[in-house]
Scaffold this motif. Sequence first.
Motif, PDB file in Angstrom:
ATOM      1  N   GLU A 127       0.828  -1.207   0.000  1.00 37.54           N
ATOM      2  CA  GLU A 127       0.000   0.000   0.000  1.00 37.54           C
ATOM      3  C   GLU A 127       0.868   1.264   0.000  1.00 37.54           C
ATOM      4  OE1 GLU A 127      -0.482  -2.503   2.348  1.00 37.54           O
ATOM      5  OE2 GLU A 127      -2.089  -3.422   1.155  1.00 37.54           O
ATOM      6  N   GLU A 128       1.940   1.251   0.780  1.00 41.76           N
ATOM      7  CA  GLU A 128       2.862   2.395   0.800  1.00 41.76           C
ATOM      8  C   GLU A 128       3.545   2.559  -0.558  1.00 41.76           C
ATOM      9  OE1 GLU A 128       4.312   2.437   5.479  1.00 41.76           O
ATOM     10  OE2 GLU A 128       5.265   1.048   4.070  1.00 41.76           O
ATOM     11  N   PHE A 129       3.898   1.434  -1.164  1.00 40.92           N
ATOM     12  CA  PHE A 129       4.530   1.498  -2.474  1.00 40.92           C
ATOM     13  C   PHE A 129       3.558   2.065  -3.510  1.00 40.92           C
ATOM     14  CE2 PHE A 129       6.090   0.002  -6.540  1.00 40.92           C
ATOM     15  CZ  PHE A 129       7.463   0.203  -6.432  1.00 40.92           C
ATOM     16  N   ASP A 130       2.299   1.628  -3.452  1.00 37.11           N
ATOM     17  CA  ASP A 130       1.282   2.141  -4.378  1.00 37.11           C
ATOM     18  C   ASP A 130       1.112   3.647  -4.219  1.00 37.11           C
ATOM     19  OD1 ASP A 130       0.895  -0.398  -5.346  1.00 37.11           O
ATOM     20  OD2 ASP A 130      -0.971  -0.751  -4.230  1.00 37.11           O
ATOM     21  N   THR A 131       1.097   4.119  -2.993  1.00 36.63           N
ATOM     22  CA  THR A 131       0.975   5.554  -2.729  1.00 36.63           C
ATOM     23  C   THR A 131       2.199   6.292  -3.246  1.00 36.63           C
ATOM     24  OG1 THR A 131      -0.350   5.080  -0.765  1.00 36.63           O
ATOM     25  CG2 THR A 131       0.628   7.278  -0.909  1.00 36.63           C
ATOM     26  N   ALA A 167       1.990   6.420  -7.070  1.00 37.59           N
ATOM     27  CA  ALA A 167       1.001   7.389  -7.550  1.00 37.59           C
ATOM     28  C   ALA A 167       1.502   8.815  -7.404  1.00 37.59           C
ATOM     29  CB  ALA A 167      -0.319   7.200  -6.811  1.00 37.59           C
ATOM     30  N   ALA A 168       2.214   9.090  -6.331  1.00 42.12           N
ATOM     31  CA  ALA A 168       2.707  10.446  -6.097  1.00 42.12           C
ATOM     32  C   ALA A 168       3.947  10.757  -6.933  1.00 42.12           C
ATOM     33  CB  ALA A 168       3.020  10.626  -4.606  1.00 42.12           C
ATOM     34  N   SER A 169       4.784   9.786  -7.156  1.00 41.06           N
ATOM     35  CA  SER A 169       6.081  10.032  -7.798  1.00 41.06           C
ATOM     36  C   SER A 169       6.089   9.846  -9.305  1.00 41.06           C
ATOM     37  CB  SER A 169       7.139   9.106  -7.195  1.00 41.06           C
ATOM     38  OG  SER A 169       7.231   9.292  -5.814  1.00 41.06           O
ATOM     39  N   PHE A 170       5.277   8.953  -9.807  1.00 40.25           N
ATOM     40  CA  PHE A 170       5.351   8.614 -11.230  1.00 40.25           C
ATOM     41  C   PHE A 170       5.233   9.842 -12.145  1.00 40.25           C
ATOM     42  CE2 PHE A 170       3.651   7.140 -15.295  1.00 40.25           C
ATOM     43  CZ  PHE A 170       4.605   6.202 -15.645  1.00 40.25           C
ATOM     44  N   VAL A 201      10.997   4.132 -19.189  1.00 38.30           N
ATOM     45  CA  VAL A 201      12.130   3.947 -18.270  1.00 38.30           C
ATOM     46  C   VAL A 201      11.717   4.143 -16.818  1.00 38.30           C
ATOM     47  CG1 VAL A 201      13.927   4.416 -19.982  1.00 38.30           C
ATOM     48  CG2 VAL A 201      13.040   6.303 -18.611  1.00 38.30           C
ATOM     49  N   VAL A 202      10.798   5.065 -16.571  1.00 41.41           N
ATOM     50  CA  VAL A 202      10.322   5.247 -15.188  1.00 41.41           C
ATOM     51  C   VAL A 202       9.542   4.009 -14.755  1.00 41.41           C
ATOM     52  CG1 VAL A 202       8.807   6.606 -13.687  1.00 41.41           C
ATOM     53  CG2 VAL A 202      10.349   7.764 -15.265  1.00 41.41           C
ATOM     54  N   GLN A 203       8.712   3.485 -15.641  1.00 44.61           N
ATOM     55  CA  GLN A 203       7.964   2.268 -15.308  1.00 44.61           C
ATOM     56  C   GLN A 203       8.906   1.111 -15.031  1.00 44.61           C
ATOM     57  OE1 GLN A 203       4.601   2.225 -14.975  1.00 44.61           O
ATOM     58  NE2 GLN A 203       4.823   0.171 -14.194  1.00 44.61           N
ATOM     59  N   GLU A 204       9.941   0.955 -15.863  1.00 46.76           N
ATOM     60  CA  GLU A 204      10.922  -0.110 -15.649  1.00 46.76           C
ATOM     61  C   GLU A 204      11.643   0.079 -14.311  1.00 46.76           C
ATOM     62  OE1 GLU A 204      13.244  -3.449 -16.018  1.00 46.76           O
ATOM     63  OE2 GLU A 204      11.498  -2.900 -17.225  1.00 46.76           O
ATOM     64  N   ALA A 205      11.951   1.307 -13.957  1.00 47.04           N
ATOM     65  CA  ALA A 205      12.608   1.570 -12.673  1.00 47.04           C
ATOM     66  C   ALA A 205      11.694   1.185 -11.515  1.00 47.04           C
ATOM     67  CB  ALA A 205      13.008   3.041 -12.582  1.00 47.04           C
ATOM     68  N   PHE A 206      10.407   1.477 -11.640  1.00 46.16           N
ATOM     69  CA  PHE A 206       9.469   1.088 -10.589  1.00 46.16           C
ATOM     70  C   PHE A 206       9.340  -0.434 -10.501  1.00 46.16           C
ATOM     71  CE2 PHE A 206       7.895   5.475 -10.265  1.00 46.16           C
ATOM     72  CZ  PHE A 206       7.691   5.552  -8.891  1.00 46.16           C
ATOM     73  N   VAL A 207       9.398  -1.111 -11.625  1.00 51.43           N
ATOM     74  CA  VAL A 207       9.344  -2.578 -11.607  1.00 51.43           C
ATOM     75  C   VAL A 207      10.543  -3.118 -10.836  1.00 51.43           C
ATOM     76  CG1 VAL A 207       9.561  -4.642 -13.061  1.00 51.43           C
ATOM     77  CG2 VAL A 207       7.976  -2.817 -13.714  1.00 51.43           C
ATOM     78  N   ARG A 208      11.698  -2.543 -11.090  1.00 53.73           N
ATOM     79  CA  ARG A 208      12.896  -2.984 -10.354  1.00 53.73           C
ATOM     80  C   ARG A 208      12.797  -2.642  -8.867  1.00 53.73           C
ATOM     81  NH1 ARG A 208      17.918  -2.011 -14.538  1.00 53.73           N
ATOM     82  NH2 ARG A 208      16.968  -3.159 -16.261  1.00 53.73           N
TER      83      ARG A 208
END
Length: 168
Positions: free
Chosen positions: A4-8, A11-14, A34-41
């Motif tokens: 839940e913290e990661f989802d928040t 949502a705020a950082s993306f 690249v931002v999506q790939e960074a979040f996946v990692r």
Amino acid sequence: MTEEEFDTFYAASFPRLVGQLYALTGDHGEAQDVVQEAFVRAWDRRASFLAEEAPEAWIRTVAMRLAVSRWRRAKRWLELVRHHPPADRTPGPGPEHTVLVDALRQLPEAQRQAVVLHHLCDLSIEQIAAESGSPAGTVKARLSRGRAALAKLLSPEEPADEREGSHV
């Protein structure tokens, strides 16, 4: 960091990170990728993310490295293509191909699918039946009707004299 913290955090950082990477890359789609790939990692490391001082900085750094890596790969590829152009261009479709495609477009979808899968993809009647969810007999009928329709569509036009029974 919990899910839940990661989802928040996501949502705020993306949007902000995409804006920053867009400024770096000049390509909005690339920035999103690249931002999506960074979040996946980061997802794999989310349990230790609270220990990180600045998780957004970590994401930004990873995204920037990914963007630079992609840019370098693209640059190497362009250099390779410039120095070693492709040997021969593949010729476009010939008139026979165009006529066939036009004729296939005129068939009902089920017949067209059966003809293409059987004659162009080399699938058996049973394989087509399994793929289309139709009984084998239905596939055979579609093939037969499709072939007959294609024969009519692809046969050369008969002269008017022959069609009318030529009464000379």
